[in-house]
Design a protein around this motif. Structure first.
Motif, PDB file in Angstrom:
ATOM      1  N   GLN A  47       0.817  -1.192   0.054  1.00 53.64           N
ATOM      2  CA  GLN A  47      -0.129   0.008  -0.171  1.00 53.64           C
ATOM      3  C   GLN A  47       0.845   1.263   0.098  1.00 53.64           C
ATOM      4  O   GLN A  47       1.019   1.955   0.883  1.00 53.64           O
ATOM      5  N   THR A  48       1.445   1.514  -1.244  1.00 51.12           N
ATOM      6  CA  THR A  48       2.318   2.763  -1.271  1.00 51.12           C
ATOM      7  C   THR A  48       1.984   3.574  -2.640  1.00 51.12           C
ATOM      8  O   THR A  48       1.616   2.785  -3.610  1.00 51.12           O
ATOM      9  N   THR A  49       2.395   4.478  -2.410  1.00 55.39           N
ATOM     10  CA  THR A  49       2.343   5.423  -3.755  1.00 55.39           C
ATOM     11  C   THR A  49       3.321   4.971  -4.854  1.00 55.39           C
ATOM     12  O   THR A  49       2.975   5.329  -6.300  1.00 55.39           O
ATOM     13  N   LEU A  50       4.496   4.396  -4.430  1.00 58.19           N
ATOM     14  CA  LEU A  50       5.265   3.959  -5.459  1.00 58.19           C
ATOM     15  C   LEU A  50       4.690   2.732  -6.160  1.00 58.19           C
ATOM     16  O   LEU A  50       4.988   2.541  -7.314  1.00 58.19           O
ATOM     17  N   ASN A  51       3.962   2.065  -5.442  1.00 58.30           N
ATOM     18  CA  ASN A  51       3.290   0.875  -5.930  1.00 58.30           C
ATOM     19  C   ASN A  51       2.074   1.434  -7.064  1.00 58.30           C
ATOM     20  O   ASN A  51       2.096   1.002  -8.369  1.00 58.30           O
ATOM     21  N   ILE A  52       1.474   2.683  -6.554  1.00 57.69           N
ATOM     22  CA  ILE A  52       0.592   3.279  -7.475  1.00 57.69           C
ATOM     23  C   ILE A  52       1.132   3.635  -8.864  1.00 57.69           C
ATOM     24  O   ILE A  52       0.649   3.493 -10.041  1.00 57.69           O
ATOM     25  N   GLY A  53       2.637   4.052  -8.774  1.00 58.09           N
ATOM     26  CA  GLY A  53       3.337   4.511  -9.839  1.00 58.09           C
ATOM     27  C   GLY A  53       4.275   3.570 -10.512  1.00 58.09           C
ATOM     28  O   GLY A  53       4.905   3.890 -11.205  1.00 58.09           O
ATOM     29  N   HIS A  54       3.824   2.144 -10.225  1.00 61.21           N
ATOM     30  CA  HIS A  54       4.365   1.014 -10.938  1.00 61.21           C
ATOM     31  C   HIS A  54       5.882   1.178 -10.524  1.00 61.21           C
ATOM     32  O   HIS A  54       6.392   0.445 -11.572  1.00 61.21           O
ATOM     33  N   VAL A  55       6.332   1.387  -9.505  1.00 61.99           N
ATOM     34  CA  VAL A  55       7.971   1.384  -9.192  1.00 61.99           C
ATOM     35  C   VAL A  55       7.972   0.109  -8.384  1.00 61.99           C
ATOM     36  O   VAL A  55       7.095  -0.437  -7.558  1.00 61.99           O
TER      37      VAL A  55
END
Length: 360
Positions: free
Chosen positions: A138-146
């Motif tokens: 649950q991270t914004t990096l996951n949202i950004g596909h990092v």
């Protein structure tokens, strides 16, 4: 911004980290704050902006992953996080240039400062949550596909592991299993990425925000003044000032392997007669006022003592207490469709969509 933090900054940081995760026992936060203050007697702690790094510089998230074990039950030896950083460097064949917090609240909001002192690496004033969530996916990096991996783990007995998995949810499953085998918690380094990726997809000003929150709450001033300053700084709103009428543990299972049992708190606003209900699973997920949604994860909900303006832990809430229920808007990324897919109530097993999705 390049700043050398003071001992007073660290004390405010621990208060801010506690405020943004009021459901969590703050003992570990205070233990680490004391360790950091002692270490700062001989070394300076550098806080930098992501903009001070070259776009290709390698940066990595630092954080603890636990499976319900109190850190005090199995104290860290001290070299766990350095071991994780070295494992990431060996895996990628590059040196880490700076570290950042896995979360901007609770223990993971403060641990990277200790690691910065140990490693002499600067700590970035950014993170990939802008708050704390229970899952590492649950991270914004996951949202950004990092990519989340490689993920390095190290336990207090010196056992190490490196997880390589493309799917963040699969990585979550593997990491949780390893943490259990390592005794209940592990030091981790994950989301190794470029400073450019972190600049694009991270949440910025995280450490500074926690310090400012602590300055407000630690001040010798009235509760109303503290709330006014929180409103000006965070856009915080007060959902209710109400008296606790009922506290209960629920039989509803936590089907995501979350390290907490669901619970619920009911309050009554004695001026308006409204009934406020808090639904909790590791954090406050949902606030209902007379049955209508007043706040829902990823909104941040925190509790303050109505008399002193100090943070209230859910575990310490008792029938008869009068508390302020506050709502703070999370980072903008969390209200995108991808963000809500990861962190709205449905992601925690509650069959309710966030109001922003309903009104989109």
């Amino acid at each position: 911004m390049n700043a050398l933090l003071t001992v007073e900054d660290v004390r405010h940081l621990r208060t801010g980290a506690h405020f943004l995760a009021c459901t969590i026992d703050p003992t570990a936060i205070y233990v680490y704050a004391e360790m950091i203050e002692k270490a700062m007697e001989n070394r300076a702690l550098e806080l930098i902006s992501i903009d001070e790094l070259a776009p290709d510089d390698l940066v990595v998230a630092i954080g603890m992953v636990t499976q319900g074990l109190f850190i005090a039950d199995m104290p860290p030896v001290g070299d766990e996080f350095i071991g994780c950083i070295r494992a990431i460097e060996a895996n990628l064949g590059r040196q880490v240039r700076a570290i950042y917090s896995l979360a901007a609240a609770n223990i993971n909001g403060i641990v990277p400062l200790m690691v910065g002192l140990q490693s002499s690496l600067p700590v970035i004033d950014s993170d990939p949550m802008g708050r704390v969530f229970p899952l590492i996916s649950q991270t914004t990096l996951n949202i950004g596909h990092v990519p989340i991996s490689p993920i390095a783990l190290m336990g207090v007995t010196g056992e190490r592991a490196v997880v390589e998995a493309e799917n963040p949810q699969r990585a979550e499953t593997l990491v949780r299993a390893l943490v259990t085998e390592m005794g209940g918690w592990a030091a981790t380094a994950m989301y190794p990425c470029s400073a450019g990726q972190m600049r694009e997809h991270g949440v910025h000003g995280s450490i500074s925000r926690m310090i400012r929150i602590g300055e407000i709450l630690d001040a010798e001033t009235s509760v109303d003044r503290k709330f006014q300053q929180l409103a000006e700084f965070l856009g915080a709103t007060r959902i209710a000032r109400a008296r606790v009428s009922h506290v209960e543990g629920l039989s509803r299972p936590s089907d995501l392997g979350l390290p907490a049992l669901p619970s619920s708190v009911t309050l009554i606003d004695e001026r308006s007669g409204q009934i406020i209900r808090l639904e909790i699973q590791n954090e406050i997920l949902l606030v209902l006022v007379d049955g209508a949604i007043a706040a829902a994860v990823p909104d941040i909900v925190s509790l303050l003592n109505s008399e002193h303006g100090t943070v209230v832990n859910i575990d310490d809430v008792r029938v008869g207490d009068v508390i302020d229920v506050l709502k703070i808007t999370a980072a903008a990324q969390w209200y995108s469709q991808a963000g809500l897919d990861l962190a709205e109530p449905k992601a925690f097993g509650i069959p309710i969509e966030h109001p922003r999705r309903q009104h989109a």
